[in-house]
Design a protein around this motif. Sequence first.
Motif, short mmCIF file in Angstrom:
data_model
loop_
_atom_site.label_atom_id
_atom_site.label_comp_id
_atom_site.label_asym_id
_atom_site.label_seq_id
_atom_site.Cartn_x
_atom_site.Cartn_y
_atom_site.Cartn_z
N UNK A 27 0.84 -1.20 0.00
CA UNK A 27 0.00 0.00 0.00
C UNK A 27 0.87 1.25 0.00
N UNK A 28 1.87 1.29 0.87
CA UNK A 28 2.77 2.44 0.95
C UNK A 28 3.53 2.65 -0.36
N UNK A 29 3.94 1.56 -0.98
CA UNK A 29 4.68 1.65 -2.24
C UNK A 29 3.83 2.33 -3.31
N UNK A 30 2.59 1.93 -3.40
CA UNK A 30 1.69 2.51 -4.39
C UNK A 30 1.40 3.97 -4.06
N UNK A 31 1.17 4.26 -2.79
CA UNK A 31 0.91 5.62 -2.36
C UNK A 31 2.11 6.53 -2.64
N UNK A 32 3.28 6.04 -2.36
CA UNK A 32 4.51 6.82 -2.59
C UNK A 32 4.72 7.06 -4.09
N UNK A 33 4.44 6.04 -4.90
CA UNK A 33 4.56 6.22 -6.36
C UNK A 33 3.57 7.26 -6.86
N UNK A 34 2.32 7.17 -6.40
CA UNK A 34 1.30 8.11 -6.87
C UNK A 34 1.64 9.55 -6.48
N UNK A 35 2.26 9.72 -5.32
CA UNK A 35 2.62 11.07 -4.88
C UNK A 35 3.82 11.62 -5.65
N UNK A 36 4.59 10.74 -6.27
CA UNK A 36 5.78 11.17 -7.00
C UNK A 36 6.97 11.39 -6.11
N UNK A 37 6.84 11.05 -4.84
CA UNK A 37 7.92 11.23 -3.88
C UNK A 37 9.13 10.40 -4.30
N UNK B 295 10.70 10.21 -7.00
CA UNK B 295 10.62 9.65 -8.34
C UNK B 295 11.24 10.65 -9.31
N UNK B 296 12.51 10.46 -9.59
CA UNK B 296 13.23 11.41 -10.43
C UNK B 296 13.17 11.02 -11.91
N UNK B 297 13.18 9.73 -12.17
CA UNK B 297 13.07 9.22 -13.54
C UNK B 297 11.89 8.27 -13.56
N UNK B 298 10.77 8.69 -14.15
CA UNK B 298 9.58 7.83 -14.17
C UNK B 298 9.84 6.55 -14.96
N UNK B 299 9.24 5.45 -14.54
CA UNK B 299 9.42 4.19 -15.26
C UNK B 299 8.77 4.28 -16.65
N UNK B 300 9.34 3.54 -17.60
CA UNK B 300 8.83 3.56 -18.96
C UNK B 300 8.19 2.25 -19.37
N UNK B 301 8.32 1.23 -18.56
CA UNK B 301 7.77 -0.07 -18.90
C UNK B 301 7.18 -0.71 -17.64
N UNK B 302 6.32 -1.70 -17.83
CA UNK B 302 5.77 -2.38 -16.65
C UNK B 302 6.83 -3.01 -15.75
N UNK B 303 7.91 -3.53 -16.33
CA UNK B 303 8.95 -4.14 -15.49
C UNK B 303 9.68 -3.07 -14.68
N UNK B 304 9.93 -1.90 -15.27
CA UNK B 304 10.55 -0.81 -14.51
C UNK B 304 9.61 -0.33 -13.40
#
Length: 133
Positions: free
Chosen positions: A43-53, A55-64
């Motif tokens: 849950x925290x991982x998803x929340x942190x990703x959504x906030x952009x915290x 996250x300097x280089x956004x992932x470009x593929x599902x594996x990233x």
Amino acid sequence: MDIFLAPHSTEAVAHSRLSEDLLDWHISHPSFDESLVAHCASYHALDRYLSGEDLFIPPRSPSELERVLRRHAYDSIHNAISRSRQTLKTGGYSRTCHLAEQSIRSVLSTNDNAGRLLAWHGPNNPSPVTMDM
């Protein structure tokens, strides 16, 4: 967040339980609850990703994307271990990480969640948090 994890999902319930018990977690949980920590970490991982915290280089593929979410989950697991006063059982860390990884894969494989999450911080999607100067 409800788009990806319903309020009654295992991850959301784990997050609520740990958030409510944060101050007396070591008292209310006599042993380290691997499943609870793993689902809360997801849950925290998803929340942190959504906030952009952080996250300097956004992932470009599902594996990233999965790698980013796993790293965020591992951070959350490490934080829970450091707050807990219980010792982990043999293999507990690996089991907790594995459960969190399974949860992340489940979220990504549901509907088009991976595509929506990739687009969340994509170049054509304005940042959810903007600053006016």
